[in-house]
Write an enzyme that holds these catalytic residues in place. Structure first.
Site, PDB file in Angstrom:
ATOM      1  CG  HIS A   1      -1.880   0.995   1.425  1.00 59.46           C
ATOM      2  ND1 HIS A   1      -1.618   2.288   1.791  1.00 59.46           N
ATOM      3  CD2 HIS A   1      -3.225   0.922   1.257  1.00 59.46           C
ATOM      4  CE1 HIS A   1      -2.759   2.966   1.855  1.00 59.46           C
ATOM      5  NE2 HIS A   1      -3.747   2.159   1.525  1.00 59.46           N
TER       6      HIS A   1
ATOM      7  CG  ASP B   1       0.534  -2.223   6.042  1.00 60.01           C
ATOM      8  OD1 ASP B   1      -0.410  -2.415   6.840  1.00 60.01           O
ATOM      9  OD2 ASP B   1       0.412  -1.560   5.002  1.00 60.01           O
TER      10      ASP B   1
ATOM     11  CD  GLN C   1      -6.824  -4.546   4.090  1.00 63.01           C
ATOM     12  OE1 GLN C   1      -7.739  -5.307   4.381  1.00 63.01           O
ATOM     13  NE2 GLN C   1      -7.032  -3.273   3.817  1.00 63.01           N
TER      14      GLN C   1
ATOM     15  CE  LYS D   1      -7.314  -0.269   6.330  1.00 63.47           C
ATOM     16  NZ  LYS D   1      -7.945   0.071   5.051  1.00 63.47           N
TER      17      LYS D   1
ATOM     18  CB  CYS E   1      -3.686   3.327  -1.546  1.00 61.23           C
ATOM     19  SG  CYS E   1      -4.974   4.508  -1.205  1.00 61.23           S
TER      20      CYS E   1
HETATM   21  N1  PMP Z   1      -1.806  -0.575   4.540  1.00 62.25           N
HETATM   22  C1  PMP Z   1      -2.759  -1.361   4.016  1.00 62.25           C
HETATM   23  C2  PMP Z   1      -2.395  -2.740   3.531  1.00 62.25           C
HETATM   24  C3  PMP Z   1      -4.068  -0.876   3.934  1.00 62.25           C
HETATM   25  O1  PMP Z   1      -5.014  -1.639   3.392  1.00 62.25           O
HETATM   26  C4  PMP Z   1      -4.362   0.418   4.417  1.00 62.25           C
HETATM   27  C5  PMP Z   1      -5.758   0.992   4.322  1.00 62.25           C
HETATM   28  N2  PMP Z   1      -6.334   0.890   3.048  1.00 62.25           N
HETATM   29  C6  PMP Z   1      -3.324   1.181   4.955  1.00 62.25           C
HETATM   30  C7  PMP Z   1      -2.053   0.652   5.006  1.00 62.25           C
HETATM   31  C8  PMP Z   1      -3.542   2.560   5.462  1.00 62.25           C
HETATM   32  O2  PMP Z   1      -4.358   2.558   6.596  1.00 62.25           O
HETATM   33  P1  PMP Z   1      -4.885   3.937   7.184  1.00 62.25           P
HETATM   34  O3  PMP Z   1      -5.512   4.655   6.030  1.00 62.25           O
HETATM   35  O4  PMP Z   1      -5.879   3.519   8.217  1.00 62.25           O
HETATM   36  O5  PMP Z   1      -3.724   4.663   7.733  1.00 62.25           O
END
Ligand code: PMP
Length: 411
Positions: free
Chosen positions: A124, A202, A205, A228, A366
């Site tokens: 991401h 990270d 997910q 999440k 993203c």
């Molecule tokens: N990493 C991953 C794998 C994600 O799916 C997301 C959220 N789409 C994020 C980071 C970012 O999370 P946040 O927007 O809550 O900071």
């Protein structure tokens, strides 16, 4: 048919009773944000109603209550992920904020010119951009761990890359938000530990789908977001190994993160407060604690198995849709299907599905580099959670069949 236990869980989530465009809501955008159960909503509401105040400061009763609730949530999170101490649990505003903290506080201290930052091709943007910024500041290099055609990480290439002499940090997601792949994080962390390479995982997910034990994983840093895992937005966690956090300097300054301040000398507060400048997201932290309680009250092993069945069913049903191509078919996946349909733009799919009450995400998620890897501009993503049903997968499939009829798609 969907098991009674799942229908029971469904009843905890008021939003799932909604109608969207006169159709029952089919919420399949859980990888963006999971819904909150009544238990979380009521805990946050009770906090706002009866205990709202600032933390760590006042001697008055309300401030002490707010502090106890806030610190109580930290302890709940600690136990939830198996961390050894609350000193290792930093409240952040989310995964993005948590990774920025590491890339700045740990990165500024440990990364120099010609060092290598190893990042997977399925990250991401939250686990790419902070490292890119660090690389620009320091002259370090970013190298990429490739992704195989089925969406799993190329572990042979990883094994080769990690042997390069200047690799200082490896940044990998536990689960890909664009592909659903579950990465072998325990193995990655072990290889890195043997070579004294820092691991930044990270977990955004992963946290909502299965139980995490940071000590078993052996990660140096593990980041995730409240929204999440059935908690509120605006709150997330950075878990860091105490030894590493101790030697890091904070990168955000302000109230609460200091012990003493004069104009020529400042000393940092102890862990974890050193990294929490300013008034934190107290209500959201309390809500995250309630989400932990909620998940602890469920049989997560059963739910993970149920989600596997849901994924298998969804994969089979999506296969009936003409022109369907699944992006990400790794053997280890969470309940998420990313796909393209020949000749139909994902945004058109998303809008038509919305008209049918089906909420999915369309776009790059993203994760532009992984879209490029599969030579596609975007996907449609149906991501499931503990409350989704087999009937909802049928409704998704019916809606997609409507799309392909409308666009006259043939195999
Ligand atoms: N990493 C991953 C794998 C994600 O799916 C997301 C959220 N789409 C994020 C980071 C970012 O999370 P946040 O927007 O809550 O900071």
């Amino acid at each position: 048919a969907t098991p009674g236990r799942i229908l029971q869980i469904r009843r905890d989530f008021p939003v799932l009773e909604r109608q969207i465009h006169d159709k029952p809501l089919v919420y399949l955008d859980n990888a963006a944000s999971t819904q909150m159960p009544r238990q979380v909503i009521e805990t946050v509401s009770a906090y706002h109603t009866y205990h709202h105040s600032n933390v760590h400061r006042g001697v008055h009763q309300l401030s002490q209550e707010a502090t106890d609730l806030y610190e109580g949530a930290r302890e709940k999170v600690r136990a939830f992920i198996g961390a050894s101490s609350v000193k290792e649990i930093i409240f952040t505003s989310g995964t993005t904020d948590a990774i920025n903290l590491v890339a700045n506080s740990w990165g500024n201290r440990n990364i120099g010119r010609d060092d290598i930052i190893l990042i997977s091709n399925m990250e991401h943007h939250a686990n790419i951009v902070p490292w890119y910024m660090l690389a620009k500041r320091t002259g370090a290099k970013i190298e990429v761990i490739p992704v195989l055609d089925d969406g799993s990480l190329d572990m042979d290439q990883f094994a080769a890359l990690v042997r390069k002499p200047n690799v200082k940090v490896v940044c990998v997601n536990h689960v890909s938000n664009a592909l659903g792949s579950v990465n072998p994080v325990e193995q990655i962390c072990q290889i890195c530990r043997e070579r004294d390479i820092c691991t930044v995982i990270d977990g955004a997910q992963a946290i909502g789908h299965f139980q995490i034990d940071v000590n078993q994983l052996g990660a140096d840093f593990y980041a995730f977001s409240g929204h999440k895992m059935h908690g509120p937005t605006g709150i997330g966690i950075l878990y860091g190994r105490e030894e590493l956090l101790q030697e890091m300097d904070p990168y955000k300054g302000g109230g609460d993160m200091i012990l003493s301040v004069s104009f020529d000398h400042i000393s940092w507060n102890e862990l974890p407060y050193k990294f929490e400048a300013g008034t934190p997201a107290i209500a959201q932290a309390v809500g995250l604690g309630a989400a932990v309680d909620y998940l602890n009250g469920l049989d997560r092993t059963y739910l993970a198995k149920y989600e596997d069945e849901l994924l298998a069913y969804a994969t089979k049903r999506l296969g009936e849709v003409p022109g369907m191509r699944l992006i990400g078919t790794a053997p280890q996946k969470v309940s998420l299907n990313s796909f393209v349909i020949k000749g139909v733009h994902p945004h058109d799919i998303g809008s038509i599905l919305d008209g049918e009450g089906v909420a999915v995400r369309t776009g790059q998620h993203c994760a532009e580099p992984v879209m490029d890897r599969f030579c596609i501009p975007a996907t449609t993503r149906a991501s499931m959670s503990i409350y989704n049903t087999f009937e909802e997968i049928d409704m998704l499939t019916e809606a997609l069949l409507k799309v392909t009829e409308l666009f006259d798609v043939n195999d």
